[in-house]
Design a protein around this motif. Structure first.
Motif, PDB file in Angstrom:
ATOM      1  N   LEU A   1      -5.711   2.619 -51.080  1.00 16.49           N
ATOM      2  CA  LEU A   1      -5.085   1.574 -50.263  1.00 16.49           C
ATOM      3  C   LEU A   1      -4.696   2.142 -48.898  1.00 16.49           C
ATOM      4  CD1 LEU A   1      -2.734  -0.180 -52.856  1.00 16.49           C
ATOM      5  CD2 LEU A   1      -4.967  -0.965 -52.032  1.00 16.49           C
TER       6      LEU A   1
ATOM      7  N   ARG B   1      -2.035  -7.534 -46.157  1.00 19.04           N
ATOM      8  CA  ARG B   1      -2.663  -6.880 -45.012  1.00 19.04           C
ATOM      9  C   ARG B   1      -3.637  -7.841 -44.306  1.00 19.04           C
ATOM     10  NH1 ARG B   1      -1.089  -3.479 -41.700  1.00 19.04           N
ATOM     11  NH2 ARG B   1      -1.481  -5.358 -40.471  1.00 19.04           N
ATOM     12  N   GLN B   2      -4.381  -8.596 -45.095  1.00 16.85           N
ATOM     13  CA  GLN B   2      -5.336  -9.541 -44.529  1.00 16.85           C
ATOM     14  C   GLN B   2      -4.620 -10.638 -43.748  1.00 16.85           C
ATOM     15  OE1 GLN B   2      -7.722 -11.564 -47.463  1.00 16.85           O
ATOM     16  NE2 GLN B   2      -9.243 -12.235 -45.961  1.00 16.85           N
TER      17      GLN B   2
ATOM     18  N   SER C   1       5.129  -3.827 -48.870  1.00 20.85           N
ATOM     19  CA  SER C   1       4.238  -4.732 -49.587  1.00 20.85           C
ATOM     20  C   SER C   1       4.901  -5.293 -50.849  1.00 20.85           C
ATOM     21  CB  SER C   1       2.967  -3.970 -49.976  1.00 20.85           C
ATOM     22  OG  SER C   1       2.081  -4.798 -50.689  1.00 20.85           O
TER      23      SER C   1
ATOM     24  N   GLU D   1      -3.520  -5.959 -55.429  1.00 23.90           N
ATOM     25  CA  GLU D   1      -4.123  -7.130 -54.793  1.00 23.90           C
ATOM     26  C   GLU D   1      -3.174  -7.753 -53.780  1.00 23.90           C
ATOM     27  OE1 GLU D   1      -6.805 -10.032 -53.712  1.00 23.90           O
ATOM     28  OE2 GLU D   1      -7.128  -8.165 -54.842  1.00 23.90           O
TER      29      GLU D   1
ATOM     30  N   LYS E   1      -3.447  -5.952 -50.531  1.00 26.72           N
ATOM     31  CA  LYS E   1      -4.662  -6.278 -49.787  1.00 26.72           C
ATOM     32  C   LYS E   1      -4.543  -7.640 -49.103  1.00 26.72           C
ATOM     33  CE  LYS E   1      -7.609  -3.613 -52.945  1.00 26.72           C
ATOM     34  NZ  LYS E   1      -8.672  -3.691 -53.986  1.00 26.72           N
ATOM     35  N   ARG E   2      -3.981  -8.606 -49.810  1.00 28.47           N
ATOM     36  CA  ARG E   2      -3.877  -9.947 -49.221  1.00 28.47           C
ATOM     37  C   ARG E   2      -2.827  -9.984 -48.114  1.00 28.47           C
ATOM     38  NH1 ARG E   2      -4.697 -14.563 -53.920  1.00 28.47           N
ATOM     39  NH2 ARG E   2      -6.118 -13.347 -55.255  1.00 28.47           N
TER      40      ARG E   2
END
Length: 453
Positions: free
Chosen positions: A194, A154-155, A129, A148, A151-152
């Motif tokens: 996470l 992964r999305q 990441s 953040e 998370k993005r």
């Protein structure tokens, strides 16, 4: 006071895998291809830098076809460092000059999407990441941004067809912050929820040349990461230092190159590099060869000066017929092959030992050998005519300097043995170990370097 984190429970196996990650780096990939074809490089986990990958696709394809797990490193940490953001790293697809926290936040969505797109298009198994060096520890603004970014990314992986691509988190911190219990606890609290699979930890001002005290403090500090219940990979770390962390169970794997990227130091990342002089342009780092019994690398002139000394050949030259059949000449000509073979055998041997016996095995074999060999090598008289003295230095002074460094290294190895024996003694009570690294389900084997016949 640091936040108390609930323990993630899970049974500890009697035997765990070791994640042995090869960092391909920016150059030398053609040599790696040759080593693979010759059967002298048996890695099944490789990390590619985003800025260099377009030149290394043939190597990646060859590794993937042989069943290796491929990981993409987006190099975002380097793109936010004044000393690193130029040069080759600037060729990363999402590079756009020097990133500050504010500037990166403004283009965060674009970067995360671009990373996911490359990972999906090129068929990577996992991605590290986007992350940055937390110079100010848990209070660094990069921490919130990196959470953040995870998370993005992964999305976007999920939305773009990469749901099966694993995502790991990279924590890049100073050694002082790592060993500070309050800072470490706050960092763990920040990333605890996470859904990453493995945690890569890169420790600034720490590496294969670490002092005995540093090794002990880092091993003790890393024990605090057990609560995550995730595999932990020590990034940019190798040698006896890395093997000690594996043996004590505070690390699940190591990530480094073949005789390079075994130490990390971000203390000068905020300094703009000075223009190189003509001498710098024509120079470059000296070629070095690892002496595994010593746990140290030597320049080729130093290697020759010691190998040709009285009683030097048996101590310096690789005697493994599966590795360097041409002796000293082979060690010099095939430095990366020598490193790959010897390092791979050490990792495979350690992995073959049940978890609760690994510290005993490491101390009685590798650590004892490094202590004994260093004490013998320090007494050699280097052949002065083989050395290349520095400017203003005589051959005699060069030989004296080398002997002094070897004596210091012998003292370091002796103290390392004493320190780690004591650490083992005070930790005799059974304690939990890091889980094995998470391996992508499409990879057939989770073993380290495959040296079994």
């Amino acid at each position: 006071m640091a936040e108390i984190i609930a323990l993630r429970t899970g049974g500890n196996p009697l035997w765990s895998h070791i994640g042995d990650y090869l960092r391909v780096g920016e150059t030398g990939h053609h040599q790696l291809e040759t080593l693979i074809e010759e059967g002298r490089l048996r890695t099944n986990r490789a990390i590619f830098d985003a800025n260099s990958y377009r030149f290394q696709k043939d190597l990646a394809r060859r590794l993937k076809d042989s069943g290796s797990e491929l990981t993409l490193d987006p190099k975002t940490a380097e793109l936010a460092a004044a000393a690193k953001c130029g040069g080759r790293v600037a060729q990363a697809p999402w590079a756009d000059g020097l990133d500050t926290a504010r500037r990166f936040w403004e283009r965060l969505d674009v970067v995360c999407r671009s990373i996911a797109e490359q990972a999906v298009q090129e068929g990577f198994h996992r991605v590290i990441s986007p992350s940055h060096f937390l110079q100010r520890g848990a209070g660094d603004p990069w921490l919130e941004i990196d959470v953040e970014a995870f998370k993005r990314t992964r999305q976007y992986l999920d939305n773009l067809g990469g749901r099966d691509i694993s995502l790991d988190y990279s924590l890049i911190i100073s050694r002082n912050d790592l060993v500070d219990e309050a800072v470490r606890g706050a960092l763990l609290a920040g990333i605890f929820d996470l859904p990453f699979e493995n945690l890569f930890v890169r420790i600034s001002r720490f590496g294969s040349d670490a002092s005995p005290a540093q090794i002990r403090r880092v091993i003790s500090a890393l024990g605090g990461f057990h609560n995550l219940g995730k595999g932990l990979i020590l990034d940019y770390l190798g040698g006896l230092t890395g093997h000690a962390a594996l043996a004590f169970g505070v690390a699940s794997g190591l990530a480094r190159g073949l005789g390079e990227r075994e130490r990390f130091d971000a203390s000068d990342w905020d300094k703009v590099p000075r223009p190189k002089s003509d001498d710098d342009q024509n120079g470059g780092a000296a070629k070095r060869v690892r002496i595994f019994g010593l746990d140290k690398s030597l320049t080729i002139p130093e290697l020759n000066a010691l190998a040709k000394a009285k009683n030097g050949h048996r101590l310096i030259v690789c005697s493994d017929r599966d590795c360097c059949r041409r002796g000293l000449e082979g060690m010099v000509a095939d430095r990366k092959a020598h490193y790959a073979t010897q390092e791979g055998k050490l990792i495979h041997e350690l992995e073959s030992v049940p978890d609760q016996k690994r510290v005993d095995h490491f101390i009685s074999h590798e650590l004892t050998m490094a202590d004994r060999t260093a004490r013998q090598i320090k007494d050699l008289k280097p052949v002065e005519s083989e050395l290349q003295p520095r400017k203003g230095q005589t051959p005699e002074q060069a030989a004296q300097k080398l002997s002094h460094r070897l004596a210091q290294w012998a003292q370091r190895n002796e103290k390392t043995r004493t320190v780690l024996e004591n650490l083992h003694h005070v930790h005799e009570i059974e304690r939990s170990r890091m889980p094995s690294v998470h391996t992508h389900p499409t990879i057939r084997s989770t073993k380290a370097n495959r040296y079994e016949k």
